[in-house]
Design a protein around this motif. Sequence first.
Motif, PDB file in Angstrom:
ATOM      1  N   LEU A 106     -20.603   6.664  -5.090  1.00 53.93           N
ATOM      2  CA  LEU A 106     -21.610   7.703  -5.314  1.00 53.93           C
ATOM      3  C   LEU A 106     -21.993   7.837  -6.773  1.00 53.93           C
ATOM      4  CD1 LEU A 106     -20.046  10.437  -3.001  1.00 53.93           C
ATOM      5  CD2 LEU A 106     -21.802   8.751  -2.416  1.00 53.93           C
ATOM      6  N   ASN A 107     -23.235   8.284  -6.993  1.00 54.09           N
ATOM      7  CA  ASN A 107     -23.669   8.545  -8.363  1.00 54.09           C
ATOM      8  C   ASN A 107     -23.331   9.998  -8.721  1.00 54.09           C
ATOM      9  OD1 ASN A 107     -25.786  10.308  -7.493  1.00 54.09           O
ATOM     10  ND2 ASN A 107     -27.125   8.532  -7.178  1.00 54.09           N
ATOM     11  N   ALA A 108     -23.582  10.376  -9.980  1.00 50.89           N
ATOM     12  CA  ALA A 108     -23.205  11.708 -10.469  1.00 50.89           C
ATOM     13  C   ALA A 108     -23.900  12.828  -9.695  1.00 50.89           C
ATOM     14  CB  ALA A 108     -23.527  11.823 -11.959  1.00 50.89           C
ATOM     15  N   GLU A 109     -25.110  12.590  -9.258  1.00 50.37           N
ATOM     16  CA  GLU A 109     -25.843  13.612  -8.498  1.00 50.37           C
ATOM     17  C   GLU A 109     -25.240  13.811  -7.106  1.00 50.37           C
ATOM     18  OE1 GLU A 109     -30.157  13.834  -6.383  1.00 50.37           O
ATOM     19  OE2 GLU A 109     -30.143  13.076  -8.441  1.00 50.37           O
ATOM     20  N   GLN A 110     -24.699  12.757  -6.535  1.00 53.42           N
ATOM     21  CA  GLN A 110     -24.150  12.820  -5.178  1.00 53.42           C
ATOM     22  C   GLN A 110     -22.733  13.392  -5.144  1.00 53.42           C
ATOM     23  OE1 GLN A 110     -24.712   8.627  -4.527  1.00 53.42           O
ATOM     24  NE2 GLN A 110     -26.389   8.999  -3.058  1.00 53.42           N
ATOM     25  N   GLN A 111     -22.018  13.300  -6.244  1.00 53.30           N
ATOM     26  CA  GLN A 111     -20.619  13.736  -6.285  1.00 53.30           C
ATOM     27  C   GLN A 111     -20.432  15.189  -5.818  1.00 53.30           C
ATOM     28  OE1 GLN A 111     -17.786  11.998  -7.018  1.00 53.30           O
ATOM     29  NE2 GLN A 111     -18.819  10.075  -7.475  1.00 53.30           N
TER      30      GLN A 111
END
Length: 142
Positions: A106-111
């Motif tokens: 996951l990317n930072a936005e999805q975390q």
Amino acid sequence: MIETRAKVGLAFLVVFLLGFAAGALSWSAYSRRREAMPQAVWTGKFNRERYVQELTEAVRLQPAQMGALNAALDETREEFLALRKRLQPQFEEVRQRARQRIRGVLNAEQQPRFEAFVKRWDEERRVQEQAASPPPASERKP
């Protein structure tokens, strides 16, 4: 000539309608039979009431035998709960490793969304586990 065309057209329509009706009847019979089939896949949940009812019918249990049956089922339930309790840490380790792998994707936005998802998922599982562990028959209300 027109009469022949009308007859052919009518015959075609009748054959089409008969085929449609046969298909609908076949689908209905298939659906009913499919619903009546016992579930082939274990869902992970033990339906004690259904088990006792079907066992009672299958082996013709006598009312006097119900106490011993309930005691055996209660003992088995306790054994399963103890086994689950012993194995729970191992399941939790696997679960946490899987979540770490997912976090790596996951990317930072999805975390943060994933963390909220995990929290909701864990709460639902906890509620289901509590519901799946009813009190023994000896503690149930008649």
